[in-house]
Structures are given as structure tokens and as C-alpha cells.
Design an enzyme around this catalytic site. Structure first.
Site, PDB file in Angstrom:
ATOM      1  N   HIS A  57       0.770  -1.430   0.119  1.00  0.00           N
ATOM      2  CA  HIS A  57      -0.148  -0.020   0.028  1.00  0.00           C
ATOM      3  C   HIS A  57       1.020   1.142  -0.060  1.00  0.00           C
ATOM      4  O   HIS A  57       2.119   0.956   0.087  1.00  0.00           O
ATOM      5  CB  HIS A  57      -1.117  -0.033   1.146  1.00  0.00           C
ATOM      6  CG  HIS A  57      -0.306   0.230   2.469  1.00  0.00           C
ATOM      7  ND1 HIS A  57       0.314  -0.697   3.058  1.00  0.00           N
ATOM      8  CD2 HIS A  57      -0.449   1.089   3.400  1.00  0.00           C
ATOM      9  CE1 HIS A  57       0.620  -0.404   4.331  1.00  0.00           C
ATOM     10  NE2 HIS A  57       0.313   0.673   4.534  1.00  0.00           N
ATOM     11  N   HIS A  59       1.463   4.107   1.868  1.00  0.00           N
ATOM     12  CA  HIS A  59       1.732   4.764   3.087  1.00  0.00           C
ATOM     13  C   HIS A  59       3.289   5.099   3.048  1.00  0.00           C
ATOM     14  O   HIS A  59       4.125   4.046   2.425  1.00  0.00           O
ATOM     15  CB  HIS A  59       1.254   4.232   4.316  1.00  0.00           C
ATOM     16  CG  HIS A  59      -0.214   4.709   4.661  1.00  0.00           C
ATOM     17  ND1 HIS A  59      -0.871   3.755   5.529  1.00  0.00           N
ATOM     18  CD2 HIS A  59      -1.062   5.589   4.153  1.00  0.00           C
ATOM     19  CE1 HIS A  59      -1.912   4.153   5.714  1.00  0.00           C
ATOM     20  NE2 HIS A  59      -1.957   5.118   4.882  1.00  0.00           N
ATOM     21  N   ASP A  61       5.723   5.027   5.093  1.00  0.00           N
ATOM     22  CA  ASP A  61       6.504   3.735   5.850  1.00  0.00           C
ATOM     23  C   ASP A  61       6.417   2.538   5.026  1.00  0.00           C
ATOM     24  O   ASP A  61       7.355   1.554   5.538  1.00  0.00           O
ATOM     25  CB  ASP A  61       6.133   3.752   7.186  1.00  0.00           C
ATOM     26  CG  ASP A  61       4.637   3.325   7.498  1.00  0.00           C
ATOM     27  OD1 ASP A  61       3.871   3.769   6.682  1.00  0.00           O
ATOM     28  OD2 ASP A  61       4.661   2.237   8.183  1.00  0.00           O
ATOM     29  N   HIS A  62       6.018   2.363   4.189  1.00  0.00           N
ATOM     30  CA  HIS A  62       6.136   1.080   3.199  1.00  0.00           C
ATOM     31  C   HIS A  62       6.607   1.485   1.684  1.00  0.00           C
ATOM     32  O   HIS A  62       6.871   0.741   0.892  1.00  0.00           O
ATOM     33  CB  HIS A  62       4.587   0.657   3.052  1.00  0.00           C
ATOM     34  CG  HIS A  62       4.102   0.155   4.361  1.00  0.00           C
ATOM     35  ND1 HIS A  62       4.009  -1.102   4.690  1.00  0.00           N
ATOM     36  CD2 HIS A  62       3.723   0.900   5.305  1.00  0.00           C
ATOM     37  CE1 HIS A  62       3.595  -1.126   5.743  1.00  0.00           C
ATOM     38  NE2 HIS A  62       3.178   0.151   6.404  1.00  0.00           N
ATOM     39  N   HIS A 115      -7.613  -0.039   5.287  1.00  0.00           N
ATOM     40  CA  HIS A 115      -6.486   0.610   5.667  1.00  0.00           C
ATOM     41  C   HIS A 115      -6.156   1.660   4.734  1.00  0.00           C
ATOM     42  O   HIS A 115      -6.198   3.038   5.118  1.00  0.00           O
ATOM     43  CB  HIS A 115      -5.415  -0.259   6.214  1.00  0.00           C
ATOM     44  CG  HIS A 115      -4.185   0.620   6.493  1.00  0.00           C
ATOM     45  ND1 HIS A 115      -4.033   1.061   7.834  1.00  0.00           N
ATOM     46  CD2 HIS A 115      -2.824   0.733   5.908  1.00  0.00           C
ATOM     47  CE1 HIS A 115      -2.974   1.611   8.158  1.00  0.00           C
ATOM     48  NE2 HIS A 115      -2.108   1.526   6.841  1.00  0.00           N
ATOM     49  N   ASP A 134      -0.610  -3.823   6.422  1.00  0.00           N
ATOM     50  CA  ASP A 134      -1.171  -3.120   7.567  1.00  0.00           C
ATOM     51  C   ASP A 134      -2.620  -3.462   7.492  1.00  0.00           C
ATOM     52  O   ASP A 134      -3.530  -2.676   7.926  1.00  0.00           O
ATOM     53  CB  ASP A 134      -0.865  -1.531   7.581  1.00  0.00           C
ATOM     54  CG  ASP A 134       0.385  -1.193   7.758  1.00  0.00           C
ATOM     55  OD1 ASP A 134       1.178  -1.989   8.022  1.00  0.00           O
ATOM     56  OD2 ASP A 134       0.753   0.055   7.698  1.00  0.00           O
ATOM     57  N   HIS A 172       4.411  -4.343  10.730  1.00  0.00           N
ATOM     58  CA  HIS A 172       4.726  -3.429  12.138  1.00  0.00           C
ATOM     59  C   HIS A 172       4.806  -4.649  13.439  1.00  0.00           C
ATOM     60  O   HIS A 172       4.282  -5.512  13.190  1.00  0.00           O
ATOM     61  CB  HIS A 172       3.881  -2.476  12.454  1.00  0.00           C
ATOM     62  CG  HIS A 172       3.721  -1.307  11.460  1.00  0.00           C
ATOM     63  ND1 HIS A 172       4.419  -0.129  11.709  1.00  0.00           N
ATOM     64  CD2 HIS A 172       2.862  -1.144  10.473  1.00  0.00           C
ATOM     65  CE1 HIS A 172       4.086   0.669  10.602  1.00  0.00           C
ATOM     66  NE2 HIS A 172       3.288   0.112   9.963  1.00  0.00           N
TER      67      HIS A 172
HETATM   68 FE    FE Z   1       2.583   1.039   7.988  1.00  0.00          FE
HETATM   69 ZN    ZN Z   2      -0.090   1.893   6.599  1.00  0.00          ZN
END
Ligand code: FE
Ligand code: ZN
Length: 256
Positions: A57, A59, A61-62, A115, A134, A172
Site C-alpha cells: 500500500h 503509505h 513507511d512502506h 486501511h 497493515d 509492524h
Molecule cells: Fe505502516
Molecule cells: Zn499503512
């Protein structure tokens, strides 16, 4: 049966990066790209050369490591069709039912929105593993940022319907904080108590609680158990639909 090597490593504050390597085909994929430097270190540690990035996805942080990794390795970037415009450097976009061939392995694409709206889960049946980003975490699930509670319940249930011995890799390490909430939902669940004891021991030793399995989550994770009469009863919602129960516990978790 081809063998898939897997290397899990912490990244950023509480993310996990994963490299998968098919020695038979000499291909290596990074599942998401939380941080280019950390992925590069994992590549040095393993001696593998990056050929693919498989993205769950959009985001940051990915995805924030994608551009630097692609310019260094010239790797191919594969990600979700539903949010392809938000994935930097994407070469190929995948949707529900697509099967991507990674070395000697089929990667089946499950759309798992909620998400984010385009979120996908990557399932490798021959290796009995799924990368769910996530969507599902040990004893928890992702926050519902873009989709509806009904969508997220369908996505979580789709992961719960994979074979019980499927290993689930998520994005995570949130397990002990998820555990504190899960205990308040289903106080009488013995499998949950055992799960938490094991997770605490792992964290005290500095070990990851990821991967988990579909079987372990179906037994203990309140979000995957939203369709169980005993869970609905435990939160005073006997007779409510699974999606309603799921929405209620997700809201409670958001305010926990
Ligand atoms: Fe994440
Ligand atoms: Zn995420």
C-alpha cells in the site's frame, strides 16, 4: 518444491522489512520499502541482489525507500492497481485475482481495502506465506483510514480464510500494545492468554512476534473473531452482524 528464503528485519521505529529470495531463479524481492538504507543493509547481510519490490500500500513507511532502491538496483516495482498513482516508480499494477510470477513462485493478489482503498495482500501458496501489510497484525488489525468498517472486515476475513498454516508477515511490531486491548475484549479466551504469554517472552528476548499464522490469529485475534458468537456476546452485541461487531471493536481500539 522450490525453496524460498525469507529475511525479516526491523526498520524505522516499529516497521518490519522483509526480503524474499528464490535461489533457484536468483531473484530477490523487498516486501515494501520502509527505508532504503535499512533494506540495503539487509541486502548486504544476506548477500542477495534486489530484483523486485512488491508493495502492499501507498503509505510512506512502506514506500519511501522505493525511489532510491530502484535507482541503485534497477529493480522492478510491483504494486496495487487501486492506488498505483501513489506508488513511486511503479512498473506493474496488480488487482484481485492476478497472479504474479516471482522466480519459481506464484504470487496471488488479494485486494484487502480498508486501511487504504487500494491495499493488497500478496499470497504465495507454495511457500505458505502471505504478506498482509497493515491489514492484519498479531492480535490486531490496521486502522481504517480510507475505507469503511465493512470493507475492512471483509479484508480481515479474507486473510482469515487462507489455509490455517499460512504464515502471516505484516508491516509492524505492535503485538504487545494490541495484546493490552485484546485482553479487554475477550477476557475468557484461554488461547489469547497463551498467545500473550508467548509474545511477551519473545519481546523480552528481543525477538519479533512476526510472522504469525492464520490459525493463531483465528484463535486469539479479536478482529478476526468478529464473526464468533462468543465474541459478540463478550462485548454485549449478541446477534449483531460480524461487520457490526468488527466496527465496534475497531472503534473501541481507536479510543483505547
Ligand atoms: Fe505502516
Ligand atoms: Zn499503512
Amino acid at each position: 518444491m522450490p525453496k524460498l528464503d525469507i529475511h525479516l528485519f526491523p526498520a524505522l521505529d516499529d516497521n518490519y522489512g522483509v526480503l524474499i529470495h528464490d535461489a533457484g531463479a536468483n531473484v530477490t524481492a523487498s516486501i515494501d520499502a520502509p527505508d532504503a538504507k535499512t533494506v540495503e543493509k539487509a541486502l548486504r547481510d544476506t548477500g542477495w541482489s534486489l530484483t523486485h519490490i512488491l508493495v502492499t500500500h501507498h503509505h510512506a513507511d512502506h514506500t519511501q525507500g522505493i525511489t532510491a532502491l530502484k535507482s541503485t538496483y534497477g529493480c522492478r516495482v510491483i504494486g496495487p492497481k487501486g492506488e498505483a498513482e501513489k506508488i513511486p516508480g511503479i512498473d506493474e499494477a496488480l488487482a484481485e485475482g492476478d497472479v504474479y510470477r516471482f522466480g519459481n513462485f506464484d504470487v496471488e493478489v488479494l485486494e484487502t481495502p480498508g486501511h487504504t482503498l487500494g491495499h493488497i495482500t500478496l499470497y504465495l501458496p507454495a511457500a505458505k506465506i502471505a504478506f498482509c501489510g497493515d491489514t492484519v497484525f498479531p492480535l490486531g488489525c490496521g486502522r481504517v483510514f480510507e475505507g469503511t468498517m465493512d470493507q475492512m472486515w471483509s479484508s480481515v476475513a479474507k486473510i482469515g480464510a487462507l489455509p490455517a498454516d499460512t504464515a502471516l508477515y505484516c508491516g509492524h511490531e505492535y503485538t504487545l500494545s494490541n495484546a493490552r486491548f485484546a485482553e479487554t475484549v475477550e477476557t475468557g479466551n484461554g488461547a489469547l492468554k497463551d498467545y500473550i504469554a508467548t509474545a511477551k517472552t519473545k519481546r523480552e528476548r528481543g525477538e519479533p512476534t512476526v510472522p504469525t499464522t492464520v490459525k493463531a490469529e483465528l484463535a486469539a485475534n479479536p478482529f478476526l473473531r468478529a464473526d464468533r458468537p462468543e465474541l459478540a456476546a463478550a462485548i454485549g452485541m449478541a446477534g449483531a452482524s460480524a461487520a457490526e461487531v468488527f466496527g465496534e471493536i475497531r472503534r473501541r481500539k481507536d479510543n483505547f
